[in-house]
Design a protein around this motif. Structure first.
Motif, PDB file in Angstrom:
ATOM      1  N   GLU A 461      20.240  62.871  24.496  1.00 57.51           N
ATOM      2  CA  GLU A 461      20.763  61.530  24.547  1.00 57.51           C
ATOM      3  C   GLU A 461      21.228  61.026  23.193  1.00 57.51           C
ATOM      4  O   GLU A 461      20.766  61.657  21.944  1.00 57.51           O
ATOM      5  CB  GLU A 461      19.740  60.313  25.085  1.00 57.51           C
ATOM      6  CG  GLU A 461      18.625  60.126  24.154  1.00 57.51           C
ATOM      7  CD  GLU A 461      17.594  59.252  24.865  1.00 57.51           C
ATOM      8  OE1 GLU A 461      18.131  58.085  25.629  1.00 57.51           O
ATOM      9  OE2 GLU A 461      16.552  59.341  24.755  1.00 57.51           O
ATOM     10  N   ARG A 462      22.233  60.294  22.896  1.00 60.32           N
ATOM     11  CA  ARG A 462      22.782  59.927  21.545  1.00 60.32           C
ATOM     12  C   ARG A 462      21.927  58.467  21.195  1.00 60.32           C
ATOM     13  O   ARG A 462      21.937  57.535  21.944  1.00 60.32           O
ATOM     14  CB  ARG A 462      24.119  59.763  21.510  1.00 60.32           C
ATOM     15  CG  ARG A 462      24.737  59.347  20.019  1.00 60.32           C
ATOM     16  CD  ARG A 462      26.067  59.512  19.970  1.00 60.32           C
ATOM     17  NE  ARG A 462      26.744  59.163  18.668  1.00 60.32           N
ATOM     18  CZ  ARG A 462      27.742  59.519  18.229  1.00 60.32           C
ATOM     19  NH1 ARG A 462      28.634  60.224  19.106  1.00 60.32           N
ATOM     20  NH2 ARG A 462      28.128  59.635  17.069  1.00 60.32           N
ATOM     21  N   GLN A 463      21.340  58.307  20.013  1.00 60.16           N
ATOM     22  CA  GLN A 463      20.431  57.249  19.514  1.00 60.16           C
ATOM     23  C   GLN A 463      20.959  56.877  18.339  1.00 60.16           C
ATOM     24  O   GLN A 463      21.737  57.770  17.715  1.00 60.16           O
ATOM     25  CB  GLN A 463      19.108  57.369  19.568  1.00 60.16           C
ATOM     26  CG  GLN A 463      18.467  57.821  21.035  1.00 60.16           C
ATOM     27  CD  GLN A 463      16.930  57.756  21.000  1.00 60.16           C
ATOM     28  OE1 GLN A 463      16.685  58.053  20.119  1.00 60.16           O
ATOM     29  NE2 GLN A 463      16.500  58.008  22.194  1.00 60.16           N
ATOM     30  N   ASN A 464      20.689  55.559  18.073  1.00 62.67           N
ATOM     31  CA  ASN A 464      20.697  55.237  16.475  1.00 62.67           C
ATOM     32  C   ASN A 464      19.650  54.577  16.204  1.00 62.67           C
ATOM     33  O   ASN A 464      18.926  53.547  16.773  1.00 62.67           O
ATOM     34  CB  ASN A 464      22.021  53.906  16.547  1.00 62.67           C
ATOM     35  CG  ASN A 464      22.431  53.509  15.133  1.00 62.67           C
ATOM     36  OD1 ASN A 464      21.646  52.748  14.606  1.00 62.67           O
ATOM     37  ND2 ASN A 464      23.461  53.934  14.503  1.00 62.67           N
ATOM     38  N   GLY A 465      19.181  54.824  14.863  1.00 65.39           N
ATOM     39  CA  GLY A 465      18.039  54.226  13.945  1.00 65.39           C
ATOM     40  C   GLY A 465      18.412  54.337  12.518  1.00 65.39           C
ATOM     41  O   GLY A 465      18.872  55.306  12.092  1.00 65.39           O
ATOM     42  N   ASP A 466      17.975  53.394  11.980  1.00 62.14           N
ATOM     43  CA  ASP A 466      18.153  52.947  10.464  1.00 62.14           C
ATOM     44  C   ASP A 466      19.509  53.256  10.119  1.00 62.14           C
ATOM     45  O   ASP A 466      19.924  53.868   8.992  1.00 62.14           O
ATOM     46  CB  ASP A 466      17.092  54.001   9.882  1.00 62.14           C
ATOM     47  CG  ASP A 466      15.656  53.810  10.085  1.00 62.14           C
ATOM     48  OD1 ASP A 466      15.326  52.670   9.979  1.00 62.14           O
ATOM     49  OD2 ASP A 466      14.976  54.846   9.915  1.00 62.14           O
ATOM     50  N   ASN A 467      20.467  52.682  11.007  1.00 65.21           N
ATOM     51  CA  ASN A 467      22.112  52.860  10.875  1.00 65.21           C
ATOM     52  C   ASN A 467      22.454  54.307  10.842  1.00 65.21           C
ATOM     53  O   ASN A 467      23.425  54.406   9.976  1.00 65.21           O
ATOM     54  CB  ASN A 467      22.297  51.940   9.579  1.00 65.21           C
ATOM     55  CG  ASN A 467      21.843  50.548   9.679  1.00 65.21           C
ATOM     56  OD1 ASN A 467      22.063  50.037  10.812  1.00 65.21           O
ATOM     57  ND2 ASN A 467      21.386  49.918   8.663  1.00 65.21           N
ATOM     58  N   VAL A 468      21.864  55.144  11.479  1.00 63.39           N
ATOM     59  CA  VAL A 468      22.089  56.528  11.411  1.00 63.39           C
ATOM     60  C   VAL A 468      22.286  57.068  12.761  1.00 63.39           C
ATOM     61  O   VAL A 468      21.256  56.939  13.638  1.00 63.39           O
ATOM     62  CB  VAL A 468      21.028  57.468  10.717  1.00 63.39           C
ATOM     63  CG1 VAL A 468      21.583  59.090  10.933  1.00 63.39           C
ATOM     64  CG2 VAL A 468      21.054  57.022   9.194  1.00 63.39           C
ATOM     65  N   ASP A 469      23.514  57.584  13.228  1.00 67.21           N
ATOM     66  CA  ASP A 469      23.569  58.030  14.562  1.00 67.21           C
ATOM     67  C   ASP A 469      22.781  59.617  14.625  1.00 67.21           C
ATOM     68  O   ASP A 469      23.040  60.332  13.653  1.00 67.21           O
ATOM     69  CB  ASP A 469      25.004  58.269  14.946  1.00 67.21           C
ATOM     70  CG  ASP A 469      25.659  56.892  15.388  1.00 67.21           C
ATOM     71  OD1 ASP A 469      24.768  56.075  15.767  1.00 67.21           O
ATOM     72  OD2 ASP A 469      27.006  56.793  15.364  1.00 67.21           O
ATOM     73  N   PHE A 470      22.128  59.716  15.690  1.00 62.40           N
ATOM     74  CA  PHE A 470      21.597  61.015  15.585  1.00 62.40           C
ATOM     75  C   PHE A 470      21.419  61.412  17.184  1.00 62.40           C
ATOM     76  O   PHE A 470      21.406  60.714  18.243  1.00 62.40           O
ATOM     77  CB  PHE A 470      20.328  61.290  15.112  1.00 62.40           C
ATOM     78  CG  PHE A 470      18.927  60.279  15.677  1.00 62.40           C
ATOM     79  CD1 PHE A 470      18.268  60.724  16.810  1.00 62.40           C
ATOM     80  CD2 PHE A 470      18.875  58.826  15.235  1.00 62.40           C
ATOM     81  CE1 PHE A 470      17.459  59.887  17.506  1.00 62.40           C
ATOM     82  CE2 PHE A 470      18.014  58.214  15.929  1.00 62.40           C
ATOM     83  CZ  PHE A 470      17.394  58.627  16.973  1.00 62.40           C
ATOM     84  N   LEU A 471      21.412  62.815  17.307  1.00 63.27           N
ATOM     85  CA  LEU A 471      21.380  63.395  18.806  1.00 63.27           C
ATOM     86  C   LEU A 471      19.772  63.746  19.016  1.00 63.27           C
ATOM     87  O   LEU A 471      19.145  64.154  18.296  1.00 63.27           O
ATOM     88  CB  LEU A 471      21.937  64.727  19.058  1.00 63.27           C
ATOM     89  CG  LEU A 471      21.908  65.465  20.078  1.00 63.27           C
ATOM     90  CD1 LEU A 471      22.305  64.800  21.466  1.00 63.27           C
ATOM     91  CD2 LEU A 471      22.512  67.037  19.926  1.00 63.27           C
ATOM     92  N   LYS A 472      19.171  63.298  20.146  1.00 62.06           N
ATOM     93  CA  LYS A 472      17.687  63.494  20.438  1.00 62.06           C
ATOM     94  C   LYS A 472      17.675  64.472  21.544  1.00 62.06           C
ATOM     95  O   LYS A 472      18.317  64.221  22.826  1.00 62.06           O
ATOM     96  CB  LYS A 472      16.957  62.078  20.724  1.00 62.06           C
ATOM     97  CG  LYS A 472      15.498  62.519  21.184  1.00 62.06           C
ATOM     98  CD  LYS A 472      14.861  61.044  21.437  1.00 62.06           C
ATOM     99  CE  LYS A 472      13.302  61.372  21.662  1.00 62.06           C
ATOM    100  NZ  LYS A 472      12.615  60.007  22.032  1.00 62.06           N
ATOM    101  N   LEU A 473      17.068  65.533  21.576  1.00 63.80           N
ATOM    102  CA  LEU A 473      17.092  66.587  22.546  1.00 63.80           C
ATOM    103  C   LEU A 473      15.578  67.008  22.747  1.00 63.80           C
ATOM    104  O   LEU A 473      14.818  67.416  21.972  1.00 63.80           O
ATOM    105  CB  LEU A 473      18.101  67.657  22.147  1.00 63.80           C
ATOM    106  CG  LEU A 473      18.077  68.872  23.349  1.00 63.80           C
ATOM    107  CD1 LEU A 473      19.659  69.502  23.399  1.00 63.80           C
ATOM    108  CD2 LEU A 473      17.166  69.878  23.214  1.00 63.80           C
ATOM    109  N   ARG A 474      15.298  67.023  23.945  1.00 64.64           N
ATOM    110  CA  ARG A 474      13.881  67.285  24.482  1.00 64.64           C
ATOM    111  C   ARG A 474      13.926  68.681  25.479  1.00 64.64           C
ATOM    112  O   ARG A 474      14.630  68.795  26.224  1.00 64.64           O
ATOM    113  CB  ARG A 474      13.144  66.222  25.392  1.00 64.64           C
ATOM    114  CG  ARG A 474      12.749  65.164  24.538  1.00 64.64           C
ATOM    115  CD  ARG A 474      12.580  63.969  25.656  1.00 64.64           C
ATOM    116  NE  ARG A 474      11.377  63.995  26.392  1.00 64.64           N
ATOM    117  CZ  ARG A 474      10.280  64.080  26.133  1.00 64.64           C
ATOM    118  NH1 ARG A 474       9.959  63.779  24.806  1.00 64.64           N
ATOM    119  NH2 ARG A 474       9.378  64.462  26.861  1.00 64.64           N
TER     120      ARG A 474
END
Length: 525
Positions: A461-474
């Motif tokens: 899924e695509r997430q946002n944290g600390d004003n940074v977009d990142f891809l989280k893959l499990r």
């Protein structure tokens, strides 16, 4: 036309009060005060009666015209009309509202509406005629003006329709030159216009109408006092005789028209100006006789110039768009060639690395050689995918499917893949492909794919944290042998950790008894 004799009328009572004048006297007074020309004549065309209205309209006093021939008032080219009128009067016919031209004392022509009635004797014999002439010059002038305006609108519509359908600049300017020459009544015309080539260089071209190109052998017009207002877009120049214009004949070396110049006396020049204010060129018309261009011709050519500016702007935009499309096409072709060359070089490089490794690891166990080959193959597959996607961005789903394809065939579709459409860069795609290969290889050797019942779930899924977009893959394994935390990291774990080190990326390993769980984090560079 009927004449009605009316005396004073009492507005309140509505009754007529008879005056002291006789009916004949009252009729004579009305005739004398009429705005229309009321004329009596014999059948031989001799004028016998002439009222004040006739004097005002035709300019002759009664003493000057009574006894003269009616032909005095008729232009020579219309005298046959009088014979036709007399013939009808002799038959006792009345001629009503006959519109024609008649001539005043000063020689000018006026439009009149003529009504002629026969005068009969007591025995019914026609002995003369009375004519009532109404001056309709003002109406005719209005009708002429309306007709001219209608014709002008039709002409402009025709011109606009003709040139707006064309996006070829040369055809547009030639068409406008021909039309302008015809409508202005010029002996010949020319259109000098500015163009810009693909390299951005400006130069001037011209079209001709009414004269052969070989007759036009004196070069482009110079920025003289006569030409300068047109090329500067200052306004229209119309001259009955340009040779008498104070701006004419002051520029060296010709001080006027050069030898062999087409004869120019009447002169009309109109700038063609874009809506942005840029002067696109100038329309020039000439005649070898003086006084050939009217104000109407000037207005018409000015309107045509405005239409021409719009058509030229459209043609230039079209040409610019075509040039941009061609440049983009060439750039795409170059890019495609470069990608194929890059793909070829990467393949050669990987093949060279593989050959060197085979020589280097000749004494190594076969399992290690196969592992290295598999990793090299995974890298090659990732490069293939990126090459197909122009090395720009690629969807995560494509990377995952390509990376696990060899293992999925062996594991009889024991992968569950789920996640939204997410585009990642070429750099991140290579990292992800290598990481997935290592995880799948480890699952085949020690994890969920090492038996016949285990499964692997890959979700992102695509997430946002600390004003940074990142891809989280499990990566989650279940159904395999019981898992325990290793005493030391293997090559695959170290490679994954190093590949995702820094820039907000990372990998977390959870060695749960029911199966390995790895959480990957990729930032979007």
């Amino acid at each position: 036309m009927a004449l009605e004799v009316v005396t004073d009328m009492d507005g309140e009572k509505g009754t007529y009060q008879r005056g002291a004048l006789s009916a004949a006297e009252r009729l004579a007074a009305i005739i004398e005060s009429s705005d229309d020309a009321i004329i009596g004549k014999t059948l031989d065309g001799i004028i016998t009666d002439w009222n004040a209205g006739a004097e005002r309209i035709f300019g002759y006093s009664s003493s000057e015209i009574v006894g003269a021939s009616i032909l005095t008032l008729i232009p020579e080219d219309r005298r046959s009309e009088e014979d036709e009128i007399i013939a009808r009067l002799k038959k006792g016919e009345r001629v009503e509202h006959f519109e024609t031209l008649r001539q005043r004392k000063d020689g000018s022509l006026i439009h009149i509406s003529l009504t002629a009635s026969p005068i009969k004797a007591a025995d019914g014999q026609v002995i003369g005629a009375s004519k009532i002439a109404r001056d309709i010059t003002a109406r005719k002038q209005t009708e002429t003006l309306l007709r001219q305006q209608s014709e002008r609108l039709q002409t402009l519509y025709r011109v606009a329709s003709e040139i707006s359908r064309d996006l070829d600049l040369e055809r547009i300017v030639q068409s406008v030159t021909d039309i302008g020459t015809e409508l202005s009544g010029a002996k010949f015309g020319a259109f000098f216009y500015n163009v810009t080539d693909a390299a951005g260089e400006s130069y001037q071209l011209y079209t001709l109408s009414g004269a052969a190109r070989e007759a036009f052998n004196f070069g482009m017009p110079r920025n003289t006092a006569v030409f300068e207002p047109t090329f500067a877009g200052e306004g229209v120049i119309r001259s009955d005789d340009i040779r008498k214009d104070p701006r004419y004949g002051h520029s060296a070396p010709h001080y006027g028209m050069p030898a062999g110049h087409l004869p120019v006396v009447s002169y009309l020049a109109v700038p063609v100006t874009s809506v942005s204010g840029e002067v696109l060129g100038g329309l020039f018309f000439a005649h070898d006789e003086p006084g050939k261009f009217t104000a109407e011709a000037e207005n018409l050519v000015s309107a045509i110039a405005a239409q021409t500016a719009v058509a030229m702007d459209n043609a230039r935009l079209h040409k610019a768009a075509q040039q941009e499309i061609e440049q983009r096409k060439r750039a795409e072709e170059s890019k495609e060639l470069l990608l194929h060359e890059l793909k070829h070089r990467v393949k050669n490089t990987l093949a060279t690395i593989q050959a060197m490794a085979m020589q280097t690891f000749r004494q190594a166990p076969r399992a290690e050689i196969d592992t290295f080959d598999a990793r090299l193959f995974a890298l090659s597959e990732a490069h293939d995918l990126l090459t197909q996607r122009d090395w720009d961005v690629v969807d995560v789903m494509h990377i995952v499917q390509r990376a696990i394809a060899p293992f999925e065939a062996q594991a009889a579709r024991r992968f569950e893949i789920k996640g939204p459409e997410v585009q990642i860069s070429g750099e991140r795609a290579l990292q992800l492909a290598m990481v997935l290969h290592e995880l799948a290889t480890n699952a085949v050797k020690y994890g969920a794919l090492s038996n016949l019942t285990g499964t692997v779930t890959i979700a992102w899924e695509r997430q946002n944290g600390d004003n940074v977009d990142f891809l989280k893959l499990r990566w989650v394994e279940t159904g395999g042998p019981e898992v325990s935390s290793p005493d030391r990291k293997g090559f695959g774990s170290r490679m994954i950790s190093r590949a995702l080190r820094g820039e907000g990326c990372g990998a977390e390993f959870d060695f749960r008894p029911e199966g390995l769980c790895v959480q990957l984090r990729f930032t979007f560079p």
